[in-house]
Scaffold this active site. Structure first.
Site, PDB file in Angstrom:
ATOM      1  CB  VAL A  11      -0.966   0.000   1.210  1.00 44.84           C
ATOM      2  CG1 VAL A  11      -1.848   1.239   1.186  1.00 44.84           C
ATOM      3  CG2 VAL A  11      -1.815  -1.257   1.213  1.00 44.84           C
ATOM      4  CE  LYS A 100      -6.948  -5.276   6.639  1.00 42.89           C
ATOM      5  NZ  LYS A 100      -6.763  -5.676   5.287  1.00 42.89           N
ATOM      6  CD  GLU A 124     -13.392   5.644   1.767  1.00 44.52           C
ATOM      7  OE1 GLU A 124     -13.876   4.507   1.837  1.00 44.52           O
ATOM      8  OE2 GLU A 124     -14.061   6.681   1.869  1.00 44.52           O
ATOM      9  CB  ILE A 131     -15.468   0.220  -2.580  1.00 39.97           C
ATOM     10  CG1 ILE A 131     -15.289  -0.997  -3.497  1.00 39.97           C
ATOM     11  CG2 ILE A 131     -16.912   0.697  -2.565  1.00 39.97           C
ATOM     12  CD1 ILE A 131     -16.154  -2.204  -3.099  1.00 39.97           C
ATOM     13  N   GLY A 184      -1.110 -11.434  -4.043  1.00 41.00           N
ATOM     14  CA  GLY A 184      -0.844 -10.331  -3.116  1.00 41.00           C
ATOM     15  C   GLY A 184      -2.078  -9.837  -2.383  1.00 41.00           C
ATOM     16  CD  GLU A 187      -4.957  -8.756   5.743  1.00 44.41           C
ATOM     17  OE1 GLU A 187      -4.264  -8.090   6.526  1.00 44.41           O
ATOM     18  OE2 GLU A 187      -5.461  -8.267   4.725  1.00 44.41           O
ATOM     19  CG  ASP A 198      -9.314  -8.752   6.194  1.00 48.49           C
ATOM     20  OD1 ASP A 198      -8.446  -7.901   6.463  1.00 48.49           O
ATOM     21  OD2 ASP A 198     -10.082  -8.672   5.216  1.00 48.49           O
ATOM     22  CE  LYS A 202     -10.825  -5.690   4.673  1.00 44.09           C
ATOM     23  NZ  LYS A 202     -10.653  -6.712   3.631  1.00 44.09           N
ATOM     24  N   GLY A 299      -5.152  -4.575  -3.003  1.00 38.63           N
ATOM     25  CA  GLY A 299      -4.192  -4.310  -4.069  1.00 38.63           C
ATOM     26  C   GLY A 299      -3.582  -2.932  -3.899  1.00 38.63           C
TER      27      GLY A 299
HETATM   28  N1  HSE Z   1      -6.669  -9.631   2.907  1.00 34.00           N
HETATM   29  C1  HSE Z   1      -7.610  -8.645   2.509  1.00 34.00           C
HETATM   30  C2  HSE Z   1      -8.589  -9.282   1.535  1.00 34.00           C
HETATM   31  C3  HSE Z   1      -6.876  -7.484   1.908  1.00 34.00           C
HETATM   32  O1  HSE Z   1      -8.338 -10.396   1.066  1.00 34.00           O
HETATM   33  O2  HSE Z   1      -9.609  -8.677   1.242  1.00 34.00           O
HETATM   34  C4  HSE Z   1      -7.634  -6.205   1.857  1.00 34.00           C
HETATM   35  O3  HSE Z   1      -8.033  -5.737   3.096  1.00 34.00           O
END
Ligand code: HSE
Length: 428
Positions: A11, A100, A124, A131, A184, A187, A198, A202, A299
């Site tokens: 990132v 997150k 964001e 998005i 890629g 996590e 994850d 979120k 990504g």
């Molecule tokens: N590991 C997360 C996913 C990456 O697969 O959505 C983005 O937060």
């Protein structure tokens, strides 16, 4: 305002490069460029040209640098990120983060510290990558009492389930996971993806901003996809469903459900069409009704898009501007030529009613080839005694070539009436 980037991984490198690439466009929009004053990283990134920027191998230098106004935290992880962000706030800096886990687990502490110091925290990029769902909820839907959120918010799980749902795919769960890691998206610890952690991070944040409730990560019911096998997917298909890993948050009177788990979704539902690593979030508001947002959930570049948009918001706010009161791009509108329809390139569906005679097809193809149009697919149906419907889908060509070809086709003796042309939707 001066910006410091902490972390130069997927990132961070995307953020650095996006700012470099689009700084003139940003200046046109805002009236000023983003100035990266320092990058803190453990090691340099091969995709970033850091020759004109101050680089420190101690990320804490960035949050202690008196010249820096906005710290971008993209190191990920929990404990170091928490110390870094809290120190940045203590030093009076605004913070943009893509983390997150940090917001879901330490969001309240961070928001309190920021409120005390009068600085902004923006996140964001923490949810659904490219998005702009935080802005959608906090700005676009601000007039609503929000009732529910349903999202595919872990790309890795969606990728695995989509692959397992492909008819004839005999890849194992582990093989597909390895694919997602190679791309890629997963996590650092992929159990966070496949066990739902994850997505729970979120969803915690989404529920908090949508319903105005504290960050409640520990209370989120969390189930991943590791127990789903091929026979579940097969049976679900027979019943008219696909299996998706969803985050669901819903207000029920004075209560709220927040849960993350696999779900059967009707095969013709829009969420069932969200495949691979793509994400989608649906939000139900009492005034807006049901709305849906779709895009890349992870990504380098999509996540950077979200990070940089937060930086721009802080820059605007510091000047007392908002996206709204700037009107269109601060009044800096640059005229662009509007492409005339003849110069548009695209493929088309053509339907011709032709007499059922030998050589007709050859004559049609000759006309098309004279205009360098090739046939992607073709159907012929003898609908009446002497006439047949011929349907052709062309390759992508300039509209003007197709105009000429259609004119010639229409004037052929074998063709009855007008040629029907419908453009094919293809680039989005
Ligand atoms: N590991 C997360 C996913 C990456 O697969 O959505 C983005 O937060």
């Amino acid at each position: 305002m001066k910006v410091g980037i902490c972390g130069l991984g997927t990132v961070g490198s995307g953020t650095f490069n996006l700012i470099s690439k689009n700084n003139s466009e940003i200046e046109r929009r805002l009236g000023s460029k983003v100035h990266i004053a320092q990058v803190g990283c453990r090691r340099e990134h091969p995709d970033c040209n850091l020759s004109n920027v101050d680089v420190s191998y101690d990320i804490f230098d960035v949050v202690r640098n008196p010249d820096i106004d906005i710290v971008i935290e993209v190191i990920g992880g929990l404990d170091v990120a928490r110390s870094l962000v809290l120190e940045a706030i203590r030093n009076g800096k605004h913070v943009v983060t893509a983390n997150k886990a940090l917001i879901a687990e330490y969001g309240q502490e961070i928001m309190d510290a920021a409120a005390e110091k009068g600085v902004q925290i923006k996140f964001e990029a923490a949810i659904a990558g490219g998005i702009p769902i935080v802005k959608t909820i906090t700005e676009g839907l601000a007039a609503n009492r929000l009732e529910w959120i349903v999202g595919i918010i872990n790309g890795t799980s969606n990728y695995i389930l989509s692959k397992m749902s492909d008819v004839g795919c005999d890849l194992s769960f582990i093989d597909v996971l390895k694919d997602a890691q190679k791309l890629g998206y997963a996590e650092a610890d992929p159990t966070f993806d496949v066990e739902g952690v994850d997505a729970a991070h979120k969803l915690t944040i989404l529920a908090s901003i949508a319903f105005g409730i504290p960050f409640s990560f520990d209370a989120v019911y969390t189930e991943g996809i590791s127990q789903i096998n091929a026979s579940d997917i097969g049976y679900a298909r027979e019943l008219g469903y696909v299996i998706k890993h969803l985050g669901i948050a819903r207000v029920q009177d004075d209560n709220v459900e927040i849960r993350v788990h696999p779900c059967l979704v009707a095969a013709d539902h829009m969420l069932a069409q969200v495949k691979g690593v793509m994400n989608a979030v649906m939000v139900g508001g009492d005034a807006s009704g049901s709305t849906m947002y779709y895009g890349a959930g992870a990504g380098s570049s999509p996540t950077a898009s979200a990070v940089v948009s937060d930086v721009l918001d802080i820059m605007r706010a510091s000047e007392g501007k908002t996206a709204g009161n700037l009107g269109f791009d601060n009044g800096r509108l640059v005229p662009k030529k509007i492409v005339s329809i003849e110069k548009v390139v695209g493929s088309a569906y053509l339907r011709l009613i032709v007499s059922d005679q030998p050589g007709v097809m050859a004559r049609i193809s000759t006309i098309l080839s004279q205009h360098e149009i090739s046939i992607e697919s073709l159907i012929q149906k003898n609908t009446r005694d002497d006439y047949a419907d011929v349907v052709i889908v062309t390759n992508a060509v300039f509209e003007e070539s197709l105009d000429l070809a259609i004119k010639k086709l229409s004037s052929m003796e074998d063709v009855r009436g007008d040629v029907t042309r419908i453009r094919v939707a293809e680039f989005f």
